[in-house]
Design a protein around this motif. Structure first.
Motif: not given
Ligand code: AVJ
Length: 330
Positions: A48, A56, A59, A65, A170-172, A175, A215, A222, A225, A261, A291, A293
């Motif tokens: 980021y 993002f 996305i 998405y 956002a589903g963060t 992570n 994804y 993506t 990203f 990812m 990553e 998720s």
């Molecule tokens: C940051 C967790 C909301 O995992 O969906 C989006 C980031 N990575 N596409 C996710 C993300 C690839 C995203 N979050």
């Protein structure tokens, strides 16, 4: 008269001690991550920079998405009820990004005449400054503050609260490795009073094709990203990665119930990372994990709460059960 440059004490954006040491911790994390075998990894927070934030954002507008627009739908419908249940005077958002969804809550709190303060904790200082300025402009009656930091380590920067609704959207939360959740929940419990609320956006286990598409979008946003994390290493650590030496790979691990990812080397290569005093040698086909998720069900999510001092009070999903908003309390 000559004006001295002023250092305002009440500067809305407080730099955390950690942010001042951000480069040192980035170096340590990147070194440790890339030293991992069999699978080197990079912390996903380093996606980021400004370009990564913009990607993002892009996305979130992709047709594949679903999480962003699904959560927006849930919050548009239920923010009022959540605000009534918690009755907060302060709204906090962890990983606030462009801080759009927080407005459902701020508006509901303001409408009820309770609004006193807004606090954002966000790793991207540019995004944080822009959000603080916009929110202060739009909500002049509120105290608006920001912490440039990492929700995994800097929650204490929020200070003591009370009357707080903390948002983690956002589903963060996906992570975080599932094993990290209990300690994270305990940290959050530490900044909450008994009446406060913690609202978590949770992406749900679902049909694998749908997860895969989210994804692996057809425009390749993506993928770009994902590759951007290498550009961040080039910019901040003087590394010499050519992002085009790597293919984007994202797949659903149905046993662990997470999307992973990775960046896969197209050829054998050696990258120098001078600021970290290290090099990375890869063979064609070798991968770097960038990553996780994690996807949850109500049951697997609730299981992670046990013994953490937080309890699940409400679980709200969209009609298709793609995404959930979980309201937690101490
Ligand atoms: C940051 C967790 C909301 O995992 O969906 C989006 C980031 N990575 N596409 C996710 C993300 C690839 C995203 N979050």
């Amino acid at each position: 008269m000559h004006q001295e440059p002023q250092v305002r004490q009440g500067d809305a954006v407080r730099r955390t001690r950690r942010a001042a040491q951000a480069l040192d911790s980035m170096i340590a994390e990147v070194r440790a991550g890339l030293a991992r075998r069999p699978l080197p990894e990079l912390p996903c927070k380093y996606f980021y920079d400004e370009r990564g934030c913009a990607l993002f954002e892009e996305i979130t507008r992709l047709p594949e998405y679903y999480p962003a627009r699904t959560e927006t739908g849930i919050l548009a419908e239920h923010a009022d009820a959540i605000v009534d249940a918690v009755a907060p005077c302060e709204i906090v958002e962890l990983g606030s990004g462009t801080s759009r969804k927080i407005r459902f809550f701020i508006d509901a709190v303001r409408f009820r005449g309770w609004l006193e303060s807004i606090q954002l904790l966000e790793i991207s200082e540019a995004a944080l400054r822009a959000s603080v300025a916009r929110l202060q402009h739009d909500y002049p009656e509120a105290r608006v503050g920001g912490v440039a930091g990492d929700f995994a380590s800097d929650l204490a920067e929020l200070g003591p609260g009370g009357g707080r609704l903390v948002l983690f959207l956002a589903g963060t939360i996906g992570n975080l490795h599932p094993q990290e959740l209990p300690s994270f929940f305990r940290e959050v419990a530490g900044v909450l009073e008994p009446e406060d609320g913690f609202l978590v956006g949770v992406d749900l286990v679902k049909d694998e094709a749908r997860l895969h598409a989210a994804y692996n979008d057809s425009l390749g946003v993506t993928a770009e990203f994902n590759r951007n994390i290498l550009r961040v290493l080039n910019d901040r650590l003087g590394a010499d990665f050519d992002p085009w030496d790597f293919d984007h790979r994202a797949f659903y691990d149905s046993e662990r119930q997470w999307i992973e990812m990775r960046l896969r080397a197209r050829r054998s290569l050696t990258a120098q990372i001078p600021a970290a005093g290290t090099t990375l040698s890869l063979q064609a086909g070798d991968e770097i994990r960038t990553e996780l998720s994690c996807k949850y069900t109500r049951e697997t999510f609730a299981a992670r709460l046990r013994g953490t001092g937080l309890e699940l009070e409400r679980w709200i999903t969209d009609p298709q059960c793609l995404f959930a908003s979980a309201l937690l309390r101490r």
